[in-house]
Every structure is written in C-alpha cells, then in structure tokens.
Motif scaffolding. Structure first.
Motif, PDB file in Angstrom:
ATOM      1  N   GLU A  11     -12.293  10.359 -28.656  1.00  0.00           N
ATOM      2  CA  GLU A  11     -12.508   9.678 -27.240  1.00  0.00           C
ATOM      3  C   GLU A  11     -12.797   8.249 -27.757  1.00  0.00           C
ATOM      4  O   GLU A  11     -13.866   7.946 -28.416  1.00  0.00           O
ATOM      5  CB  GLU A  11     -13.542  10.347 -26.677  1.00  0.00           C
ATOM      6  N   ARG A  17     -17.867   9.472 -25.429  1.00  0.00           N
ATOM      7  CA  ARG A  17     -17.954  10.482 -26.385  1.00  0.00           C
ATOM      8  C   ARG A  17     -19.213  10.835 -27.037  1.00  0.00           C
ATOM      9  O   ARG A  17     -19.528  12.045 -27.720  1.00  0.00           O
ATOM     10  CB  ARG A  17     -17.379   9.636 -27.766  1.00  0.00           C
ATOM     11  N   ASP A  55      -9.049  12.711 -25.658  1.00  0.00           N
ATOM     12  CA  ASP A  55      -8.654  11.923 -24.629  1.00  0.00           C
ATOM     13  C   ASP A  55      -7.126  11.656 -24.829  1.00  0.00           C
ATOM     14  O   ASP A  55      -6.455  11.770 -25.828  1.00  0.00           O
ATOM     15  CB  ASP A  55      -9.452  10.499 -24.767  1.00  0.00           C
ATOM     16  N   LEU A  84      -8.964  15.666 -22.609  1.00  0.00           N
ATOM     17  CA  LEU A  84     -10.122  15.096 -21.622  1.00  0.00           C
ATOM     18  C   LEU A  84      -9.286  14.099 -21.124  1.00  0.00           C
ATOM     19  O   LEU A  84      -8.821  13.063 -21.852  1.00  0.00           O
ATOM     20  CB  LEU A  84     -11.321  14.853 -22.247  1.00  0.00           C
ATOM     21  N   THR A  85      -9.235  13.910 -19.832  1.00  0.00           N
ATOM     22  CA  THR A  85      -8.410  12.631 -19.312  1.00  0.00           C
ATOM     23  C   THR A  85      -8.620  12.347 -17.680  1.00  0.00           C
ATOM     24  O   THR A  85      -8.857  13.107 -17.014  1.00  0.00           O
ATOM     25  CB  THR A  85      -7.064  12.888 -19.654  1.00  0.00           C
ATOM     26  N   LYS A 107     -11.127  13.867 -15.866  1.00  0.00           N
ATOM     27  CA  LYS A 107     -12.414  13.172 -15.635  1.00  0.00           C
ATOM     28  C   LYS A 107     -12.718  12.531 -14.073  1.00  0.00           C
ATOM     29  O   LYS A 107     -11.586  12.311 -13.535  1.00  0.00           O
ATOM     30  CB  LYS A 107     -12.456  11.751 -16.635  1.00  0.00           C
TER      31      LYS A 107
END
Length: 162
Positions: A11, A17, A55, A84-85, A107
């Motif tokens: 990240e 992070r 990410d 993760l985005t 996110k």
C-alpha cells in the motif's frame, strides 16, 4: 491463531498501510509491508506470506502488475491475494478477479470487513492445501473430504482400493 501466519501489505499511502499493519499484528499475524508494487514483489519472494493485501493504484507498478507477476512466480503463485482499492467500477473488479485475485475490498473499509476477508481467505487456503498421506489411510481421508462436495460424492462412493 498461528503466530507464523504471515501477511504482506502492499500500500502506497503510509497511514493506511500502518493502520492495516497494526490491526493485523494486534490479531496475532506476522506482518511485513511495502510502499510500492516493485518493493512488494521483492518482499513477497523473500517473506513468502500466507496472504497478500495489495492496493491497485500505486507508483512504480500498479496492483494488477503485482498480481500478474505473483501468479507467474512459483514460490508465491498460490498465495491468496486481496485487492484493496478505491476503484469500485465493475470492469476493474472483473479484471482483478479474472487475473486471479481472491477478493476485492473497496476503500474505505472497516476493521471488521478487512479481518473477515483475511480470515476467510486463510481458512479457504488451509483447506485447499491440506495434505493427505500417500497410503490407504490418506486416500480414505481424501475421499472422506471429497464426500463433502456434492459433485464428487459419486466418485468417492464407488471407489475401489487396489
């Protein structure tokens, strides 16, 4: 929880992070992190994590390229991979899943959502990696597990041991 369960967080945003790392360490995971895709790949090869959180939009190498490289690298190719985005468009989601991502968390997410996704993927991977001894007992154990899957019940019910 096994203390040796290792998670790699890739990240580029420092505070995200660090928050993820703190959360996972508080739950007993051993965590390493990387701030970009290239560093993440090197960490994955060195660390050999049980799971990767990554990410998508990052400098130097985006998450899609990281996943592509991971899936082609034998020592880490089967590691569960969660994106993760902030990118929540359907084409991005489909692209990630078609490339072999195991999950996709948008996110912002909360701690519970992240932990459930991590635990779910780790449990699934543990089942897939279960080893069976290479003898009659191991074969019987394998077929007992297979019986739990509807499509394979007929195969295991009609087995003959030679």
């Amino acid at each position: 929880m096994d203390v040796l369960t290792k998670i790699l967080v890739i990240e580029d945003e420092d505070n995200i992070r660090e928050n993820i790392q703190e959360l996972l360490e508080a739950k007993g995971y051993y965590v390493r992190s990387a701030s970009n895709g290239k560093q993440g790949i090197l960490e994955a090869i060195d660390f050999r994590p049980s799971l990767i959180l990554c990410d998508i939009m990052m400098p130097k190498m985006d998450g899609f390229k990281v996943l592509e490289y991971i899936r082609k690298t034998s020592i880490v190719q089967n590691v569960p991979f969660i994106f993760l985005t902030a990118k929540s468009e359907r084409p991005d989601f489909r692209k990630g899943m078609e490339m072999g991502a195991d999950d996709y968390i948008t996110k912002p997410f909360d701690d519970v959502e992240l932990l459930k996704a991590v635990e779910s993927r780790l449990k699934k991977n543990e089942i897939l990696r279960a080893e069976f001894s290479k003898n009659v007992e191991g074969l019987n154990k394998f077929f007992d597990e297979v019986k739990k899957v509807d499509d394979l019940k007929k195969l295991s019910a009609d087995r003959r041991i030679k």
